[in-house]
Design an enzyme around this catalytic site. Structure first.
Site, PDB file in Angstrom:
ATOM      1  CG  PHE A 140      -1.910   1.161   1.143  1.00 36.47           C
ATOM      2  CD1 PHE A 140      -3.058   1.057   0.369  1.00 36.47           C
ATOM      3  CD2 PHE A 140      -1.669   2.366   1.794  1.00 36.47           C
ATOM      4  CE1 PHE A 140      -3.958   2.108   0.253  1.00 36.47           C
ATOM      5  CE2 PHE A 140      -2.557   3.429   1.685  1.00 36.47           C
ATOM      6  CZ  PHE A 140      -3.699   3.299   0.920  1.00 36.47           C
ATOM      7  CG  ASP A 225       5.625   3.515   1.761  1.00 32.39           C
ATOM      8  OD1 ASP A 225       5.666   4.134   2.844  1.00 32.39           O
ATOM      9  OD2 ASP A 225       4.591   3.403   1.072  1.00 32.39           O
ATOM     10  CE  LYS A 254      -0.001   5.090   7.804  1.00 28.81           C
ATOM     11  NZ  LYS A 254      -1.437   5.356   7.881  1.00 28.81           N
TER      12      LYS A 254
HETATM   13  C1  LIG Z   1       3.030   2.214   3.791  1.00 28.38           C
HETATM   14  C2  LIG Z   1       2.094   3.334   3.484  1.00 28.38           C
HETATM   15  N1  LIG Z   1       2.391   4.174   2.482  1.00 28.38           N
HETATM   16  C3  LIG Z   1       1.582   5.195   2.181  1.00 28.38           C
HETATM   17  C4  LIG Z   1       0.413   5.418   2.867  1.00 28.38           C
HETATM   18  C5  LIG Z   1      -0.471   6.554   2.494  1.00 28.38           C
HETATM   19  O1  LIG Z   1      -0.430   7.552   3.460  1.00 28.38           O
HETATM   20  P1  LIG Z   1      -1.532   8.713   3.515  1.00 28.38           P
HETATM   21  O2  LIG Z   1      -2.827   8.062   3.857  1.00 28.38           O
HETATM   22  O3  LIG Z   1      -1.024   9.647   4.568  1.00 28.38           O
HETATM   23  O4  LIG Z   1      -1.563   9.340   2.169  1.00 28.38           O
HETATM   24  C6  LIG Z   1       0.059   4.555   3.917  1.00 28.38           C
HETATM   25  C7  LIG Z   1      -1.198   4.747   4.656  1.00 28.38           C
HETATM   26  O5  LIG Z   1      -1.696   3.887   5.338  1.00 28.38           O
HETATM   27  C8  LIG Z   1       0.929   3.485   4.234  1.00 28.38           C
HETATM   28  O6  LIG Z   1       0.642   2.636   5.220  1.00 28.38           O
END
Ligand SMILES: Cc1ncc(COP(=O)(O)O)c(C=O)c1O
Length: 397
Positions: A140, A225, A254
């Site tokens: 994700f 990520d 986050k």
């Molecule tokens: C690993 C990862 N990357 C990107 C995101 C996307 O972040 P945002 O919701 O702040 O755009 C998330 C959100 O859960 C995530 O867990």
């Protein structure tokens, strides 16, 4: 205070219905605890979604925010502000130095920056055909069009086809599949050290090292990520530190603002140099208020050894979860844990936990995710385990 019913009615009438919401409205938080509109108290073992790592309403973050709000909330990125480079230097130090940072407002924006940077870098190191990005199934990376294209969940992509081209997926943990997909069009590989949204799946031992080696061999960028895993969540500052690697690009969000929106994309300086002024921008990115919050977060995390606390508390939680009725295995690192159940009843178990005053979520039909604040106490862990154990016993017996 309006009732839950009034809030639900107003939400249905006025808010775009993109969330399948759980019928609770929170109005106040303190540490690991939350209170809802009806006055009920909960233990928050999700922290937003792995966001409030220092707990709700942390007094030092609140003071920093209030102080900054009285001084300067926002200036345009057409001008300098002193907090942005200060924060960038702090993050660079944590990441081993030699890099530069771009600030946005969310995880998706941090990843969008990484993807655009990889395209620019690929064009400069191989020509315009070198723009493909490989990522993993069940990953994700966000909900913007490019980060959705990188996200390895076809069901989330389907309603928004056609997506930007150049994004391909391989099974997570399969080095051979990655090697086979890594042709001359590939400029980058984007992975999570632990797939959070995909079910709490840690990278198998040796996988990240192998990927890093392949990227180095083929001169492709390795983008980690760390939006969910970063800043202590896994028991180390970054999830990739559980492997012996150093990525070219790292994305964060986050926990960085403990709930104040901020995202960051760090890249090795030679990679960051692929961007020229005008290539990328964000109105709010790195503004004084969010940067000040993030600096306060890092101050507390460093002073209180928050990654060490997450490691310690994570072991207690994982050990307890493994003993709960109906739990067949516990996955994850630090305080990002998934309890796999012997039956696909994670939804009903999470609902029963909520009824008992514990917030967790069903991250897969058979897996319940735990991501409490990294400041969680042993007593809170024990209380959560009691509520969870009651819920699984009822659901699985
Ligand atoms: C690993 C990862 N990357 C990107 C995101 C996307 O972040 P945002 O919701 O702040 O755009 C998330 C959100 O859960 C995530 O867990």
């Amino acid at each position: 205070m309006p009732s839950l019913e009034d809030i639900q009615t107003a939400d249905a009438a006025h808010v775009m219905q993109t969330y399948g919401r759980i019928p609770v409205a929170f109005v106040r938080g303190e540490g690991t605890r939350l209170w809802d509109s009806e006055g009920r108290e909960y233990l928050d073992f999700l922290s937003g979604l792995a966001v409030t790592s220092l707990g709700h309403a942390h007094p030092e973050i609140a003071d920093a925010l209030a102080d900054q709000a009285r001084q300067l909330v926002h200036v345009s990125n057409l001008y300098y502000n002193d907090l942005q480079p200060t924060l960038a230097a702090r993050l660079d130090g944590l990441l081993g130095g030699g890099g530069r940072v771009f600030f946005g407002n969310s995880g998706a924006e941090a990843n969008e920056c990484a993807l655009k940077l990889a395209r620019r870098w690929g064009t400069l190191h191989g020509g315009p055909a070198r723009f493909h990005v490989l990522s993993a199934f069940r990953s994700f990376h966000g909900r913007t069009l490019a980060t959705l294209a990188a996200t390895g969940q076809p069901e989330k992509q389907e309603p928004f086809q056609p997506l930007p081209e150049g994004f391909r997926h391989v099974p997570f943990g399969d080095v051979g599949a990655l090697e086979a997909a890594m042709d001359e069009r590939v400029c980058a590989v984007m992975l999570e050290a632990v797939q959070g949204e995909g079910g709490v799946n840690p990278a198998p031992a040796g996988y990240l090292e192998a990927v890093s080696g392949l990227c180095a061999e083929r001169d492709a960028l390795f983008i980690c990520d760390e939006v969910q895993t970063g800043l202590g969540r896994t028991g180390r500052w970054f999830g990739f530190e559980h492997a012996d690697i150093r990525p070219d690009v790292v994305t964060l969000a986050k926990a960085l603002g403990n709930g104040v929106p901020i995202g960051a994309c760090w890249a090795r300086a030679e990679v960051a140099d692929a961007f020229s002024p005008g290539d990328h921008a964000s109105t709010f990115g790195g503004q004084p208020l969010a940067a000040r919050a993030a600096l306060a977060v890092l101050d507390v995390m460093e002073r209180d050894d928050i990654p060490g606390r997450a490691d310690h508390a994570g072991k207690r939680l994982a050990d307890g979860l493994a003993l709960a009725p109906g739990v067949v295995s516990v996955r994850g690192l630090g305080l990002l844990l998934g309890a796999q159940l012997s039956a696909p009843v994670a939804g009903p178990v999470a609902s029963a936990c909520l009824g008992g005053g514990l917030i967790v979520n069903a991250v897969a039909p058979d897996t319940v995710r735990f991501a409490p604040p990294l400041t969680v106490t042993e007593d809170e862990i024990d209380s959560a385990l009691e509520i969870f154990g009651r819920a699984t016993r009822e659901a699985i017996s």
